[in-house]
Design an enzyme around this catalytic site. Structure first.
Site, PDB file in Angstrom:
ATOM      1  N   ASP A  54      53.648  40.750  44.924  1.00 47.90           N
ATOM      2  CA  ASP A  54      52.048  40.925  44.930  1.00 47.90           C
ATOM      3  C   ASP A  54      51.785  42.188  44.214  1.00 47.90           C
ATOM      4  OD1 ASP A  54      53.120  42.512  46.732  1.00 47.90           O
ATOM      5  OD2 ASP A  54      52.306  41.293  48.631  1.00 47.90           O
ATOM      6  N   GLU A  63      48.801  44.917  39.617  1.00 47.46           N
ATOM      7  CA  GLU A  63      48.882  45.717  38.479  1.00 47.46           C
ATOM      8  C   GLU A  63      48.444  45.078  37.302  1.00 47.46           C
ATOM      9  OE1 GLU A  63      48.357  48.765  39.342  1.00 47.46           O
ATOM     10  OE2 GLU A  63      49.000  48.986  41.113  1.00 47.46           O
ATOM     11  N   HIS A  83      45.004  44.126  36.618  1.00 45.97           N
ATOM     12  CA  HIS A  83      44.064  45.248  36.096  1.00 45.97           C
ATOM     13  C   HIS A  83      44.085  45.150  34.794  1.00 45.97           C
ATOM     14  CE1 HIS A  83      42.667  47.337  39.787  1.00 45.97           C
ATOM     15  NE2 HIS A  83      44.028  47.542  40.106  1.00 45.97           N
ATOM     16  N   GLU A  89      39.235  46.192  42.302  1.00 46.85           N
ATOM     17  CA  GLU A  89      40.390  46.427  43.221  1.00 46.85           C
ATOM     18  C   GLU A  89      40.766  44.800  43.870  1.00 46.85           C
ATOM     19  OE1 GLU A  89      43.176  48.081  44.391  1.00 46.85           O
ATOM     20  OE2 GLU A  89      42.671  49.173  42.485  1.00 46.85           O
TER      21      GLU A  89
HETATM   22 CA    CA Z   1      52.091  39.511  49.925  1.00 45.74          CA
HETATM   23 ZN    ZN Z   2      44.844  48.601  41.961  1.00 42.89          ZN
END
Ligand code: CA
Ligand code: ZN
Length: 203
Positions: free
Chosen positions: A19, A24, A27, A47
């Site tokens: 996860d 990342e 992003h 986020e």
């Molecule tokens: Ca998880």
């Molecule tokens: Zn982040």
């Protein structure tokens, strides 16, 4: 990409979490699509979308970071970084508490929004993200992870912009659900209900 190695107490190496890795990498997708500015509400949406795809890729739970918590935190009952299902399960960083309502936990509703200055977590990007996260959980719990992913991906790539705030995000998700599934669809209704459930209402 660089991931932290962890301190061995609170965290083990962070790349051990699927996860976390998906968060990342998302992003990178965000930067190359909506490119949501990494501050205040647009940063919290950034986020949140990284967290949403984190739990869609690693679909064993609705928690982020449940595979990378170290012994010290586990001993204190801290089992993940954030929860989309129940954000208030986990405390925020001590330095953020004074900006909230005193509960000291991640917010799940606009009533619990943290009013943080830009110098602190870029204006709360890792804190207020939990409000959008919880809306996504409510939607996904209702219509399933695949439909949630379709809606969020369309919102990200078609409707969201660098300056999108929480109200804009509701519009983007609802319009995407209508585009994909129809105005009167269960998916569109569930998307509206999810945002209503966290206090982000139709303008
Ligand atoms: Ca998880
Ligand atoms: Zn982040």
């Amino acid at each position: 990409m660089a991931y932290g190695n962890g301190d061995g107490q609170q965290f083990i190496p962070l790349s051990a979490g699927l996860d976390v890795a998906a968060h990342e990498i998302t992003h990178g997708v965000i930067t190359n699509t909506a490119n949501l500015m990494y501050r205040f509400e647009s940063g919290a949406v950034n986020e949140s979308i990284a967290d949403i795809f984190g739990v869609l890729v690693d679909d064993s739970s609705w928690d982020i970071g449940d595979d990378i918590i170290g012994e010290a935190w586990l001993a204190e009952g801290r089992t993940a970084l954030r929860s989309l299902e129940e954000p208030g399960k986990f405390p925020v960083n001590d330095a953020y508490v004074e900006y909230g309502n005193g509960s000291g936990v991640f917010p799940a509703h606009m009533d619990e929004f943290y009013d943080m200055p830009i110098q602190v977590d870029n204006g709360g990007v890792h804190v207020n993200s939990s409000i959008i996260n919880h809306a996504a959980f409510l939607i996904g719990d209702d219509i399933g992870r695949e439909a949630l992913g379709n809606i969020v991906y369309r919102a990200l790539t078609v409707y969201l912009t660098p300056i999108s705030n929480f109200d804009d995000t509701r519009f983007a998700f609802v319009q995407s659900a209508v585009d994909l599934y129809g105005e009167g669809s269960e998916e569109a209704t569930s998307t509206r209900n999810g945002f209503d459930g966290v206090g982000i209402y139709e303008e």
